[in-house]
Design an enzyme around this catalytic site. Structure first.
Site, short mmCIF file in Angstrom:
data_model
loop_
_atom_site.label_atom_id
_atom_site.label_comp_id
_atom_site.label_asym_id
_atom_site.label_seq_id
_atom_site.Cartn_x
_atom_site.Cartn_y
_atom_site.Cartn_z
N ASP A 1 0.84 -1.20 0.00
CA ASP A 1 0.00 0.00 0.00
C ASP A 1 0.87 1.26 0.00
OD1 ASP A 1 -2.27 1.51 0.06
OD2 ASP A 1 -2.80 1.08 2.14
N ASN B 1 -10.56 -3.03 -6.35
CA ASN B 1 -9.76 -2.12 -7.19
C ASN B 1 -10.37 -1.91 -8.58
OD1 ASN B 1 -6.50 -3.20 -5.91
ND2 ASN B 1 -7.82 -1.52 -5.23
#
Ligand code: FPP
Length: 241
Positions: A21, A69
């Protein structure tokens, strides 16, 4: 209660799972487009795969693209698919030289056909490598994975192939995408966020967690070494005393 869904109950570190991340924030901090952060993040993937292999880690699972996503802006999805395409086509030699077997977990039907085909090819070509397994979670969502397993069990039960009492943790684990992979010992999330984000929910039941403040593009071998040192100092009890 007897636990049948894990392969070991000791302090050894054979499987690290990472939530990569911070690519976007890394780029923003530098005044660059998010795509540059993802590109640098893809380089970190290579560095960390190399480092983990050299450190004797047997399984490394990386969260490259979640089912959620797909909801990012189309141009960002395209950037990520482009990087994956590049990665899938370019890395065979290095993976072979380093004895890396590659496997993918996730919902393949949602991926562009050429990427799905390149994944299948890479899996076949590296299937016999034994030094390390690199598992890439792609179009992956853990709840969806668990729901699929439940659907398959329902089909077996409806057909009369199994009775309700045949269903146990071991059988359930055998119906997940990760059926051939031991549970992670250590989950790392970079960038300071402390969330699980639909990642390996079943498999991390007894995992240790480490949240690093480093943004993924800046994450390197030294960061990994420090985290492993921290892990090695922990005592895992698997619910016992
Ligand atoms: C999180 O950053 C990262 C991702 C959404 C995916 C990870 C992808 C890569 C590392 C590149 C491609 C991968 C491979 C295997 C070639 P973010 O965009 O959520 O960052 P932010 O939270 O700072 O916005």
């Amino acid at each position: 209660m007897k636990r049948t869904d894990v392969t070991k109950e000791d302090n050894s570190l054979q499987h690290i799972a990472i939530i990569m991340d911070g690519n976007g924030r890394w780029a923003k901090k530098k005044g660059l487009p998010r795509s540059v952060g993802h590109k640098k993040g893809a380089e970190t993937v290579k560095e960390i795969t190399r480092a983990a292999g050299e450190m004797g880690i047997k399984y490394l699972t990386l969260y490259a693209f979640s089912t959620e996503n797909w909801q990012r802006p189309p141009e960002e999805v395209e950037t990520l698919m482009g990087l994956l395409r590049e990665y899938l086509k370019s890395d065979l030699k290095e993976l072979q030289d380093n004895g890396v077997r590659i496997v993918f977990i996730g919902e393949r039907s949602m991926l562009p056909a050429d990427i799905a085909e390149a994944m299948r090819k890479l899996e076949n070509e590296t299937a016999d490598n034994q030094k390390m397994t690199l598992c890439i979670a792609l179009s992956y969502g853990s709840r969806q994975e668990i729901v699929h397993a439940a659907q398959r069990i329902a089909v077996l039960a409806k057909r009369g192939d199994i009775a309700p009492e045949d269903i146990d943790a071991k059988m359930f684990a055998g119906l997940l995408y990760t059926k051939d992979i031991p549970d992670p010992d250590l989950v790392i999330r970079t960038s300071g966020e402390q969330r699980v984000s639909n990642y390996l929910l079943w498999q991390i039941a007894y995992a240790e967690f480490y949240f690093s403040d480093v943004l993924w593009p800046d994450f390197d071998r030294k960061c990994l070494e420090e985290i492993i040192e921290n892990f090695n100092a922990r005592e895992r009890r698997y619910g016992k005393v």
